[in-house]
Design a protein around this motif. Sequence first.
Motif, PDB file in Angstrom:
ATOM      1  N   VAL A   1      -7.912 -11.636  14.536  1.00 46.87           N
ATOM      2  CA  VAL A   1      -7.941 -10.699  15.650  1.00 46.87           C
ATOM      3  C   VAL A   1      -7.181  -9.402  15.420  1.00 46.87           C
ATOM      4  O   VAL A   1      -7.442  -8.397  16.053  1.00 46.87           O
ATOM      5  CB  VAL A   1      -7.353 -11.340  16.928  1.00 46.87           C
ATOM      6  CG1 VAL A   1      -8.437 -12.033  17.697  1.00 46.87           C
ATOM      7  CG2 VAL A   1      -6.213 -12.267  16.601  1.00 46.87           C
ATOM      8  N   PHE A   2      -6.243  -9.448  14.536  1.00 44.97           N
ATOM      9  CA  PHE A   2      -5.344  -8.310  14.456  1.00 44.97           C
ATOM     10  C   PHE A   2      -5.187  -7.889  13.014  1.00 44.97           C
ATOM     11  O   PHE A   2      -4.655  -8.597  12.181  1.00 44.97           O
ATOM     12  CB  PHE A   2      -3.995  -8.717  15.055  1.00 44.97           C
ATOM     13  CG  PHE A   2      -2.988  -7.618  15.001  1.00 44.97           C
ATOM     14  CD1 PHE A   2      -3.320  -6.322  15.383  1.00 44.97           C
ATOM     15  CD2 PHE A   2      -1.696  -7.876  14.580  1.00 44.97           C
ATOM     16  CE1 PHE A   2      -2.385  -5.316  15.346  1.00 44.97           C
ATOM     17  CE2 PHE A   2      -0.756  -6.870  14.535  1.00 44.97           C
ATOM     18  CZ  PHE A   2      -1.102  -5.588  14.918  1.00 44.97           C
ATOM     19  N   ASP A   3      -5.662  -6.727  12.723  1.00 50.85           N
ATOM     20  CA  ASP A   3      -5.659  -6.264  11.358  1.00 50.85           C
ATOM     21  C   ASP A   3      -4.297  -5.692  10.986  1.00 50.85           C
ATOM     22  O   ASP A   3      -4.130  -4.503  10.803  1.00 50.85           O
ATOM     23  CB  ASP A   3      -6.764  -5.225  11.185  1.00 50.85           C
ATOM     24  CG  ASP A   3      -6.907  -4.801   9.739  1.00 50.85           C
ATOM     25  OD1 ASP A   3      -6.383  -5.521   8.867  1.00 50.85           O
ATOM     26  OD2 ASP A   3      -7.512  -3.764   9.505  1.00 50.85           O
ATOM     27  N   SER A   4      -3.327  -6.546  10.875  1.00 52.45           N
ATOM     28  CA  SER A   4      -1.976  -6.056  10.585  1.00 52.45           C
ATOM     29  C   SER A   4      -1.836  -5.656   9.124  1.00 52.45           C
ATOM     30  O   SER A   4      -0.973  -4.890   8.762  1.00 52.45           O
ATOM     31  CB  SER A   4      -0.946  -7.125  10.932  1.00 52.45           C
ATOM     32  OG  SER A   4      -1.186  -8.265  10.149  1.00 52.45           O
ATOM     33  N   VAL A   5      -2.720  -6.190   8.293  1.00 50.60           N
ATOM     34  CA  VAL A   5      -2.573  -5.944   6.865  1.00 50.60           C
ATOM     35  C   VAL A   5      -2.725  -4.462   6.533  1.00 50.60           C
ATOM     36  O   VAL A   5      -1.910  -3.886   5.828  1.00 50.60           O
ATOM     37  CB  VAL A   5      -3.583  -6.785   6.056  1.00 50.60           C
ATOM     38  CG1 VAL A   5      -3.426  -6.516   4.573  1.00 50.60           C
ATOM     39  CG2 VAL A   5      -3.376  -8.256   6.353  1.00 50.60           C
ATOM     40  N   SER A   6      -3.745  -3.827   7.090  1.00 50.20           N
ATOM     41  CA  SER A   6      -3.976  -2.427   6.750  1.00 50.20           C
ATOM     42  C   SER A   6      -2.830  -1.551   7.254  1.00 50.20           C
ATOM     43  O   SER A   6      -2.379  -0.641   6.574  1.00 50.20           O
ATOM     44  CB  SER A   6      -5.300  -1.957   7.339  1.00 50.20           C
ATOM     45  OG  SER A   6      -5.264  -2.102   8.730  1.00 50.20           O
ATOM     46  N   VAL A   7      -2.357  -1.866   8.441  1.00 52.22           N
ATOM     47  CA  VAL A   7      -1.225  -1.116   8.985  1.00 52.22           C
ATOM     48  C   VAL A   7      -0.051  -1.243   8.030  1.00 52.22           C
ATOM     49  O   VAL A   7       0.563  -0.265   7.618  1.00 52.22           O
ATOM     50  CB  VAL A   7      -0.795  -1.679  10.361  1.00 52.22           C
ATOM     51  CG1 VAL A   7       0.406  -0.908  10.897  1.00 52.22           C
ATOM     52  CG2 VAL A   7      -1.951  -1.615  11.331  1.00 52.22           C
ATOM     53  N   ALA A   8       0.203  -2.486   7.644  1.00 48.37           N
ATOM     54  CA  ALA A   8       1.369  -2.757   6.822  1.00 48.37           C
ATOM     55  C   ALA A   8       1.248  -2.107   5.454  1.00 48.37           C
ATOM     56  O   ALA A   8       2.237  -1.708   4.859  1.00 48.37           O
ATOM     57  CB  ALA A   8       1.555  -4.256   6.679  1.00 48.37           C
ATOM     58  N   THR A   9       0.034  -1.996   4.939  1.00 47.39           N
ATOM     59  CA  THR A   9      -0.136  -1.449   3.606  1.00 47.39           C
ATOM     60  C   THR A   9       0.199   0.042   3.551  1.00 47.39           C
ATOM     61  O   THR A   9       0.987   0.478   2.719  1.00 47.39           O
ATOM     62  CB  THR A   9      -1.563  -1.691   3.094  1.00 47.39           C
ATOM     63  OG1 THR A   9      -1.896  -3.035   3.376  1.00 47.39           O
ATOM     64  CG2 THR A   9      -1.661  -1.445   1.618  1.00 47.39           C
ATOM     65  N   THR A  10      -0.360   0.804   4.462  1.00 46.23           N
ATOM     66  CA  THR A  10      -0.064   2.239   4.473  1.00 46.23           C
ATOM     67  C   THR A  10       1.428   2.456   4.640  1.00 46.23           C
ATOM     68  O   THR A  10       2.039   3.317   4.014  1.00 46.23           O
ATOM     69  CB  THR A  10      -0.765   2.955   5.637  1.00 46.23           C
ATOM     70  OG1 THR A  10      -0.677   2.129   6.786  1.00 46.23           O
ATOM     71  CG2 THR A  10      -2.192   3.264   5.315  1.00 46.23           C
ATOM     72  N   PHE A  11       1.981   1.620   5.461  1.00 43.89           N
ATOM     73  CA  PHE A  11       3.383   1.646   5.771  1.00 43.89           C
ATOM     74  C   PHE A  11       4.222   1.381   4.512  1.00 43.89           C
ATOM     75  O   PHE A  11       5.151   2.100   4.202  1.00 43.89           O
ATOM     76  CB  PHE A  11       3.531   0.546   6.815  1.00 43.89           C
ATOM     77  CG  PHE A  11       4.876   0.335   7.346  1.00 43.89           C
ATOM     78  CD1 PHE A  11       5.453   1.293   8.154  1.00 43.89           C
ATOM     79  CD2 PHE A  11       5.551  -0.841   7.086  1.00 43.89           C
ATOM     80  CE1 PHE A  11       6.695   1.075   8.690  1.00 43.89           C
ATOM     81  CE2 PHE A  11       6.790  -1.053   7.615  1.00 43.89           C
ATOM     82  CZ  PHE A  11       7.373  -0.100   8.415  1.00 43.89           C
ATOM     83  N   LYS A  12       3.816   0.375   3.767  1.00 39.89           N
ATOM     84  CA  LYS A  12       4.564   0.010   2.563  1.00 39.89           C
ATOM     85  C   LYS A  12       4.500   1.105   1.495  1.00 39.89           C
ATOM     86  O   LYS A  12       5.488   1.373   0.833  1.00 39.89           O
ATOM     87  CB  LYS A  12       4.027  -1.307   1.980  1.00 39.89           C
ATOM     88  CG  LYS A  12       4.591  -2.514   2.685  1.00 39.89           C
ATOM     89  CD  LYS A  12       4.555  -3.743   1.773  1.00 39.89           C
ATOM     90  CE  LYS A  12       5.587  -4.754   2.218  1.00 39.89           C
ATOM     91  NZ  LYS A  12       5.485  -6.030   1.507  1.00 39.89           N
ATOM     92  N   ASP A  13       3.337   1.726   1.368  1.00 39.77           N
ATOM     93  CA  ASP A  13       3.181   2.823   0.402  1.00 39.77           C
ATOM     94  C   ASP A  13       4.207   3.908   0.656  1.00 39.77           C
ATOM     95  O   ASP A  13       4.884   4.391  -0.247  1.00 39.77           O
ATOM     96  CB  ASP A  13       1.789   3.458   0.547  1.00 39.77           C
ATOM     97  CG  ASP A  13       0.745   2.606  -0.154  1.00 39.77           C
ATOM     98  OD1 ASP A  13       1.154   1.641  -0.834  1.00 39.77           O
ATOM     99  OD2 ASP A  13      -0.453   2.911  -0.001  1.00 39.77           O
ATOM    100  N   LYS A  14       4.258   4.279   1.915  1.00 37.10           N
ATOM    101  CA  LYS A  14       5.136   5.362   2.310  1.00 37.10           C
ATOM    102  C   LYS A  14       6.594   5.035   1.967  1.00 37.10           C
ATOM    103  O   LYS A  14       7.324   5.885   1.473  1.00 37.10           O
ATOM    104  CB  LYS A  14       4.993   5.562   3.823  1.00 37.10           C
ATOM    105  CG  LYS A  14       5.347   6.949   4.282  1.00 37.10           C
ATOM    106  CD  LYS A  14       4.830   7.182   5.698  1.00 37.10           C
ATOM    107  CE  LYS A  14       5.445   8.426   6.288  1.00 37.10           C
ATOM    108  NZ  LYS A  14       5.061   8.593   7.698  1.00 37.10           N
ATOM    109  N   LEU A  15       6.979   3.812   2.224  1.00 40.31           N
ATOM    110  CA  LEU A  15       8.355   3.413   1.969  1.00 40.31           C
ATOM    111  C   LEU A  15       8.667   3.341   0.482  1.00 40.31           C
ATOM    112  O   LEU A  15       9.719   3.789   0.033  1.00 40.31           O
ATOM    113  CB  LEU A  15       8.647   2.057   2.622  1.00 40.31           C
ATOM    114  CG  LEU A  15       8.683   2.040   4.145  1.00 40.31           C
ATOM    115  CD1 LEU A  15       8.956   0.628   4.645  1.00 40.31           C
ATOM    116  CD2 LEU A  15       9.722   3.001   4.692  1.00 40.31           C
ATOM    117  N   SER A  16       7.722   2.799  -0.304  1.00 43.54           N
ATOM    118  CA  SER A  16       8.038   2.608  -1.717  1.00 43.54           C
ATOM    119  C   SER A  16       8.148   3.958  -2.425  1.00 43.54           C
ATOM    120  O   SER A  16       8.873   4.090  -3.403  1.00 43.54           O
ATOM    121  CB  SER A  16       7.016   1.690  -2.392  1.00 43.54           C
ATOM    122  OG  SER A  16       5.765   2.293  -2.358  1.00 43.54           O
TER     123      SER A  16
END
Lengths: 482, 250
Positions: A131-146
């Motif tokens: 139901v909740f596509d948290s993966v894509s959110v988390a991925t863009t987020f992780k890129d930015k942080l790394s």
Amino acid sequence: MPSSSEDLQSHLRKDYEHGFTTDVESDTLPPGLDEDVIRHISHMKHEPDFLLEWRLEAYRHWLTQREPNWAKLNIDPIDYQAISYYSAPKTSKDGPKSLDEVDPKLLETYEKLGIPLEERAALAGVAVDAVFDSVSVATTFKDKLSKEGIIFCPFSEAVQNHPELVQRYLGSVVPTTDNYFASLNSAVFTDGSFVYIPKGVRCPMELSTYFRINAANTGQFERTLIIAEAGSYVSYLEGCTAPQRDENQLHAAVVELVALEDAEIKYSTVQNWYPGDENGVGGIYNFVTKRGDCRGDNSKISWTQVETGSAITWKYPSCLLRGDNSVGEFHSIAVTNHHQQADTGTKMVHLGKNTRSTIVSKGISAGQAQNAYRGLVHMGKNASSARNHTRCDSLLMGDRCGAHTFPYMEVKNPSARVEHEATTSRIGEDQLFYCRQRGISEEDAVSMIVNGFCKEVFRELPMEFAVEAQNLLALSLEGSIG
Amino acid sequence: MLEISNLHVSIGDQTILKGIDLTVKPGEVHAIMGPNGSGKSTLSHVLAGREGYEVIEGSVRYEGKDLLGLSPEARAHAGIFLGFQYPVEIPGVNNMYFLKAAINARRKANGLKELDAFDFIQMAKKKAGLVGLDESLLQRAVNEGFSGGEKKRNEIFQMAVLEPQLAILDETDSGLDIDALRIVAEGVNALRDPERAVILVTHYQRLLDYIVPDYVHVLSDGRIVRSGGRELALTLEEKGYGWLKEAAAT
Ligand SMILES: Nc1ncnc2c1ncn2[C@@H]1O[C@H](COP(=O)(O)OP(=O)(O)OP(=O)(O)O)[C@@H](O)[C@H]1O
Ligand SMILES: [Mg+2]
């Protein structure tokens, strides 16, 4: 001893055979705690030897300790052998399959809090990937942080990928011997969050557990470690304003923060676990050790917390002000209703010169609840010109609840200054009538008065969080007047 | 607009109002005077719906309907405003925020669109100017740390913003300096309108120099013992309340 039983032995073997990630169903240990259970946890998580040794040391120390004296809390004894200390992440098998299976009352609460539909399912424990596509959110987020060199990951991942950082800092703020629950947590913790901010980096966004994937069920013994290198800044949000579905009765988390020279850590919590029903049945026992270490000069750590949940809360986020000119802050709102009990406060330990701390505590009690503030301000020998200002306000709703304030002060340096102010007030019938006469409903009036009372603390929360927290406060006090 | 008949009210086992009859028509201003403890504030509170009072006899009708069954907020939505003798402090709640919540609650209850922040601020600033309320008070917490006179002005300011049908002002003039008194009076006069009514509770006939009432009533020991026109206030100023009690006794 369960360790020698055939049961566990075969269980251990079976787990090993099938591996950790593939056979989820078999990944729950039977209740009980001993050294073998700890070895099992460490083994399942492929931990390096130093960590297993560290856990065992903590466990051995735990055995020599006794539960703290409950002070203002009234608590049934906890049977530590009745708890299961390892359970693999829950899958859709445990939780409801769809929103239709979720308690409508819970859904109603989410709606009132303004939580988007797709997130409600995740919070209610419905298998989220569908139901909740948290993966894509988390991925863009992780890129930015790394890109910035920031590490933000589940604790167990940090153990695998950055063992040197874990070894260096784990337990350096809250040692395994610190207190009964910290020892227990050190022995058996299964996961949590890990944050590392490199030198001079200002973390470009609020870090929130909400965005962290793979760690939805960090369990009842959560471990968090945040390291801010010299000159860095991070704001971290823990928890969620929505009531969380949770079968664990006992929660004993440990949070360690390390701020090096000129670094700043802002840690905000909204805690809303199940508080038990109107009669005090059920509910979570929340015993948390949170401590921040201002290790470097001019560093700053601030704790902001809004506590509305749990049957019993026992929690004292603290600051060790080691570096000269370092700053500690504690802003807290604790709401207790029905039969809830809260015993919270803070410790500000001033060790360095010219260190400063501010404590603002707002306690709200309704129903038959008890709310205690317990704070220690320690001014060490070398804390010359150190200053503390403490302000404790209590608001009572109705006449069956109670508020208690226990300030402790230890001043070892004559040039240090400690100030303490405390007030207690009651939501007056006259205030309510005044609001209602102007056309504001009783419910809105209560929430307006309470929010006014808490204003100084809300100001410290990140914007979106503050709005949700205000709604939450209103909800948890609904119907407590009249 | 308002018909009070044979109203008896008690607090605990003490009867405070002992048979009040009063009719207020749209466009009228009624002044209520009377010695301390005679029941003026009690009457005001009962009209606004405060809890803790027991109506033991009689009735109150407002715009043709029974008033006493309504909650305080429902009465406010129907246009009743009470200016408090002792305005209450609400720490941490911004004055403008409070008033915006109040006006929008009323608009919502009456099926009107809520005012947005911009329209509200424009309007509120205009009204603040009208009643001489310092703009800095708008951004402070409701009545918190206000001086006695500032609190009273704030009541009038709220009234000006809410534009009630029936305003009950309980000693709004007490504690005001002469200039403030005139400004408050102007605020009330600005509200005067053939559709609206005002009940003024006061101890001083001086206020009635500025707000000329249609009727003056004297409340004594829970009863209206004398009603008259503007000149009754002047007589009271001269003779006090003693002669009324004697008159009542004979
Ligand atoms: N809560 C209460 N409990 C008991 N008696 C009360 C209560 N409130 C009011 N009274 C009594 O009711 C009587 C009328 O009080 P009220 O406040 O209505 O007088 P008032 O005419 O407004 O007086 P003032 O001119 O001093 O404002 C007084 O004798 C007062 O002591
Ligand atoms: Mg009075």
